[in-house]
Design a protein around this motif. Structure first.
Motif, PDB file in Angstrom:
ATOM      1  N   UNK A 178      -8.315   1.764  -7.412  1.00  0.00           N
ATOM      2  CA  UNK A 178      -7.348   2.530  -6.626  1.00  0.00           C
ATOM      3  C   UNK A 178      -5.982   1.871  -6.594  1.00  0.00           C
ATOM      4  N   UNK A 179      -5.468   1.541  -7.749  1.00  0.00           N
ATOM      5  CA  UNK A 179      -4.128   0.966  -7.734  1.00  0.00           C
ATOM      6  C   UNK A 179      -3.375   1.395  -8.980  1.00  0.00           C
ATOM      7  N   UNK A 180      -2.072   1.401  -8.854  1.00  0.00           N
ATOM      8  CA  UNK A 180      -1.222   1.729  -9.996  1.00  0.00           C
ATOM      9  C   UNK A 180      -0.164   0.656 -10.074  1.00  0.00           C
ATOM     10  N   UNK A 213       0.848  -1.182   0.000  1.00  0.00           N
ATOM     11  CA  UNK A 213       0.000   0.000   0.000  1.00  0.00           C
ATOM     12  C   UNK A 213       0.884   1.232   0.000  1.00  0.00           C
ATOM     13  N   UNK A 214       0.505   2.177  -0.842  1.00  0.00           N
ATOM     14  CA  UNK A 214       1.269   3.430  -0.863  1.00  0.00           C
ATOM     15  C   UNK A 214       0.284   4.572  -0.957  1.00  0.00           C
ATOM     16  N   UNK A 215       0.836   5.748  -0.830  1.00  0.00           N
ATOM     17  CA  UNK A 215       0.007   6.923  -1.103  1.00  0.00           C
ATOM     18  C   UNK A 215      -0.109   7.074  -2.604  1.00  0.00           C
ATOM     19  N   UNK A 216      -0.932   8.001  -3.002  1.00  0.00           N
ATOM     20  CA  UNK A 216      -1.195   8.141  -4.429  1.00  0.00           C
ATOM     21  C   UNK A 216       0.039   8.603  -5.187  1.00  0.00           C
ATOM     22  N   UNK A 217       0.977   9.216  -4.462  1.00  0.00           N
ATOM     23  CA  UNK A 217       2.135   9.771  -5.163  1.00  0.00           C
ATOM     24  C   UNK A 217       3.066   8.704  -5.697  1.00  0.00           C
ATOM     25  N   UNK A 218       3.027   7.551  -5.102  1.00  0.00           N
ATOM     26  CA  UNK A 218       3.875   6.526  -5.691  1.00  0.00           C
ATOM     27  C   UNK A 218       4.772   5.874  -4.669  1.00  0.00           C
ATOM     28  N   UNK A 219       5.638   5.033  -5.156  1.00  0.00           N
ATOM     29  CA  UNK A 219       6.496   4.289  -4.235  1.00  0.00           C
ATOM     30  C   UNK A 219       7.523   5.204  -3.568  1.00  0.00           C
ATOM     31  N   UNK A 247      -6.044   5.317   0.492  1.00  0.00           N
ATOM     32  CA  UNK A 247      -6.593   6.666   0.662  1.00  0.00           C
ATOM     33  C   UNK A 247      -7.616   6.967  -0.404  1.00  0.00           C
ATOM     34  N   UNK A 248      -7.400   6.430  -1.620  1.00  0.00           N
ATOM     35  CA  UNK A 248      -8.388   6.676  -2.676  1.00  0.00           C
ATOM     36  C   UNK A 248      -9.699   6.001  -2.340  1.00  0.00           C
ATOM     37  N   UNK A 249      -9.602   4.827  -1.715  1.00  0.00           N
ATOM     38  CA  UNK A 249     -10.837   4.127  -1.381  1.00  0.00           C
ATOM     39  C   UNK A 249     -11.612   4.916  -0.343  1.00  0.00           C
ATOM     40  N   UNK A 252       5.552  -3.594  -9.509  1.00  0.00           N
ATOM     41  CA  UNK A 252       5.059  -3.245  -8.187  1.00  0.00           C
ATOM     42  C   UNK A 252       3.626  -2.787  -8.335  1.00  0.00           C
ATOM     43  N   UNK A 253       2.742  -3.421  -7.596  1.00  0.00           N
ATOM     44  CA  UNK A 253       1.351  -3.010  -7.628  1.00  0.00           C
ATOM     45  C   UNK A 253       1.116  -2.180  -6.378  1.00  0.00           C
TER      46      UNK A 253
END
Lengths: 430, 250
Positions: free
Chosen positions: A154-156, A109-115, A141-143, A135-136
């Motif tokens: 909510x994943x990148x 789990x990460x913040x939206x900004x990325x790893x 936070x998006x959820x 890396x998934x």
């Protein structure tokens, strides 16, 4: 790569074409969300990390399974527990032999900004096993913000590339040595795919959510139940819904099983259309809110002077930021609309729908015919019995015999009046 | 925003990018006109809105007639069709690659109206000599990812299933887009109303059925009670009871 600038780990290069194609299976999403839920409910403090298994065929990567991983703290760096991980991975590989699954990457789990910096050691570990590990990054936070309702997951997914250091580092280059390669993450587009076995479980989850909505509807009249007609039947509502079901037992039994299924499927379709409706409204409001200047670009000599707004005095000087790709995509969607039902095939379409409709009606008619035959037969039987009682009742004969099938003989003769006489062996009907 | 663009647009934009960079240095009208020609002949460029917006290209409009034609040409490539090109006599001549590209782009626009997609109409709109040439054009567009379609040779049509997002917006086209969206919106609303109506119908019928059943049961119970009261109930009740057993006495 200090974590002060959180997206310093993101690649500055634009993603080139013909990069990896990622196919994500919904099972992974279910696993991850299940793991996060359990983790949160049990109030563990360790970070959420897990491995992704899948197949790789050249540039196509499929991500099919996931499992959570044990972590150890290794003087300030969080890393995977090597032996445990190896064992677990081997177990999974042994189980999934038919399409041989391999370690494709990992999730966290990460913040939206990325790893961030803390993710790098684990990534290095995974890279040792698979050079194209992805890396998934899941964004809880998006959820929470409810962005998931918009339809975007909510994943990148990031892939890692080794890029030469930035300009600042080049000044430190010594002749003969390569500039240090930094690990950078580059975002990847992905698509969601599913196999048949998965469809069954996903369908089950979705449908039980649909049933929850159906129960909510019938309970509407019950004042005790606070039936919230949520547009999307969430699975976590099912717990609440079953509680309401016990409270309002009589109301929910109004609908037979087939009716409930019917209502559930109608509700599912209605939900889908509602989602579409929301998106269309979003597009409409976006288009309406665009600043006026694009509607009248500097009058081109050949194209139509279709501009509806008043001509602007300032033409090319103040062109605000127009998002061309977005507008083009919208235009493409709208152009595809009339293609959905080409007029040449319209008559075929009508005929086929009519044929299907009449088939369905025919079958239901047959069903009701069978039911009425059965009812008539029951009726006749009861009538016969009652008649017997009436005619024999005064004599006190209670036992009737030979009820049932004998009433109707093979040719289906009508049983108008039945006389019961005492024969050799027992009662005989005539 | 990069993440929102689909692959196809991304590719086209990547191909256009060097020309956008070049346009910053193309200060003379001659250079700008050359740039237009180069950009429209390049293999993967299909969208030109960003290039159109750059100030150097825009300035072509105010320069001499000779060079203003190039701006018009670029505009046609961005949102016009082949018929626009042929109806305007002043435009510079196009090379083979440019012609093919313009025809492909016009095909994209023509697809929006499905009644346009007969061979006859397309041959006329695109100025192609034979159906074979038309088929070649459609096939090349499919391979370039511009559209997905099937060639229905029996009924002489092109069945297009999807169109790529590779044409720019005509000026003044936003109101039409908004009205299309509104139509779609109202259709959604009516479908939703229909579905809800159906669901209500089903529930209502089930309730009706339930009501009838309970009434029927009540009536039966009442009749049985009356029968009891009149004293013939023993047999009546037994009769009713033995009906269920269905014994055979033969």
């Amino acid at each position: 790569m200090a974590s002060t600038a959180p997206n310093s780990l993101l690649s500055t290069h634009k993603s080139s074409d013909s990069s990896l194609n990622i196919h994500l299976h919904p099972l992974i999403l279910l696993t991850i969300s299940d793991y996060i839920t359990r983790h949160t409910l049990r109030r563990y403090q360790t970070p959420i990390v897990g491995a992704l298994l899948g197949q790789q065929n050249g540039r196509d990567i499929t991500l099919e399974h996931a499992f959570e991983c044990d972590l150890i703290q290794n003087n300030d760096q969080i890393q995977l527990h090597e032996t445990w991980f190896k064992d677990r991975l081997q177990q999974y590989k042994d189980v999934h032999l038919a399409p041989a699954l391999e370690l494709m990457g990992w999730f966290t789990t990460t913040a939206v900004t990325g790893p961030e910096g803390i993710h790098v050691p684990i990534h290095q570990q995974i890279l040792q096993q698979n050079e194209t590990a992805v890396l998934l990054a899941f964004h809880p936070s998006s959820v929470l913000e409810g962005a998931a309702v918009g339809g975007k997951l909510p994943l990148t997914i990031y892939e890692s590339v080794y890029e030469s250091g930035e300009a600042g580092d080049r000044s430190m280059e010594i002749d003969g040595q390569d500039s240090p390669l930094d690990l950078r993450f580059r975002e990847l587009p992905y698509s969601v795919e599913t196999g048949e076995a998965e469809m069954i479980s996903v369908d089950f989850v979705a449908r039980s959510g649909g049933n929850a909505t159906a129960v909510d509807g019938t309970v509407k009249k019950n004042e005790k139940a606070q039936a919230s007609q949520a547009p999307v039947g969430q699975v976590d509502e099912k717990g609440k819904a079953t509680a309401k079901e016990t409270k309002a037992a009589e109301d929910s039994s109004i609908l037979s099983a087939e009716d409930e299924e019917l209502v559930a499927s109608l509700t599912a379709r209605a939900n889908a259309v509602k989602m579409l409706h929301i998106r269309i409204r979003l597009l409409k409001s976006y288009l309406n809110s665009l600043p006026l200047s694009y509607l009248t670009t500097p009058a081109p000599p050949i194209s139509d002077a279709d501009s509806t707004s008043a001509p602007h005095t300032d033409t090319s000087t103040s062109t605000p930021e127009i998002n061309h790709p977005l507008l083009r995509s919208i235009l493409a969607i709208l152009s595809c609309l009339p293609l959905l039902l080409p007029p040449a095939h319209l008559s075929n379409f009508h005929q086929e729908t009519l044929a299907e409709k009449s088939d369905v009606e025919l079958i239901s008619l047959l069903g009701s015919l069978g039911r009425s035959v059965k009812d008539a037969r029951e009726m006749g039987r009861k009538f016969g019995v009652v008649e017997n009682v009436k005619s024999q009742g005064k004599k006190g004969y209670i036992n009737m015999g030979a009820l049932g099938e004998d009433m109707w003989d093979g040719e289906g003769k009508d049983v108008g009046s039945i006389t019961l006489t005492r024969g050799e062996d027992g009662w005989v009907y005539e | 925003m990069a993440a929102n663009m689909d692959q196809i647009q991304q590719k086209a934009l990547n191909a256009l990018e060097p020309y956008i960079l070049l346009s910053k240095s193309a200060n003379s009208p001659r250079a700008a006109a050359d740039l237009v020609t180069q950009a429209t002949s390049a293999p993967n460029t299909f969208v030109f809105a960003e290039l159109l917006q750059t100030p150097n290209i825009q300035s072509l409009q105010t320069t001499s007639e000779e060079h203003a034609r190039y701006l018009t040409l670029l505009q046609i490539f961005a949102w016009g069709t082949w018929s626009d090109y042929t109806s305007n006599p002043n435009l510079p001549k196009l090379s083979e690659t440019q012609q093919t590209k313009l025809r492909q782009l016009s095909l994209l626009t023509l697809c929006t109206n499905p009644s346009n997609l007969t061979y006859v109409h397309l041959l006329e709109a695109l100025d192609l000599p034979t159906p074979r040439a038309l088929e070649d054009l459609v096939i090349s567009s499919i391979y370039a990812g511009l559209l997905t379609a099937k060639l229905d040779i029996l009924s002489q049509r092109v069945d297009v299933s999807s169109v790529a997002s590779l044409r720019d917006l005509k000026p003044g086209s936003i109101p039409t887009m908004v009205s299309t969206l509104e139509d779609w919106d109202s259709r959604c609303v009516s479908v939703l109303a229909d579905l809800e109506e159906h669901a209500r119908e089903v529930r209502r019928k089930a309730q009706e059925q339930r009501r009838r059943e309970t009434e029927h049961e009540k009536a039966v119970a009442k009749a049985m009670g009356e029968g009891e009261g009149k004293g013939r109930g023993n047999w009546g009740r037994e009769g009713v009871g033995s009906r269920r057993r269905g014994m055979k006495w033969m």
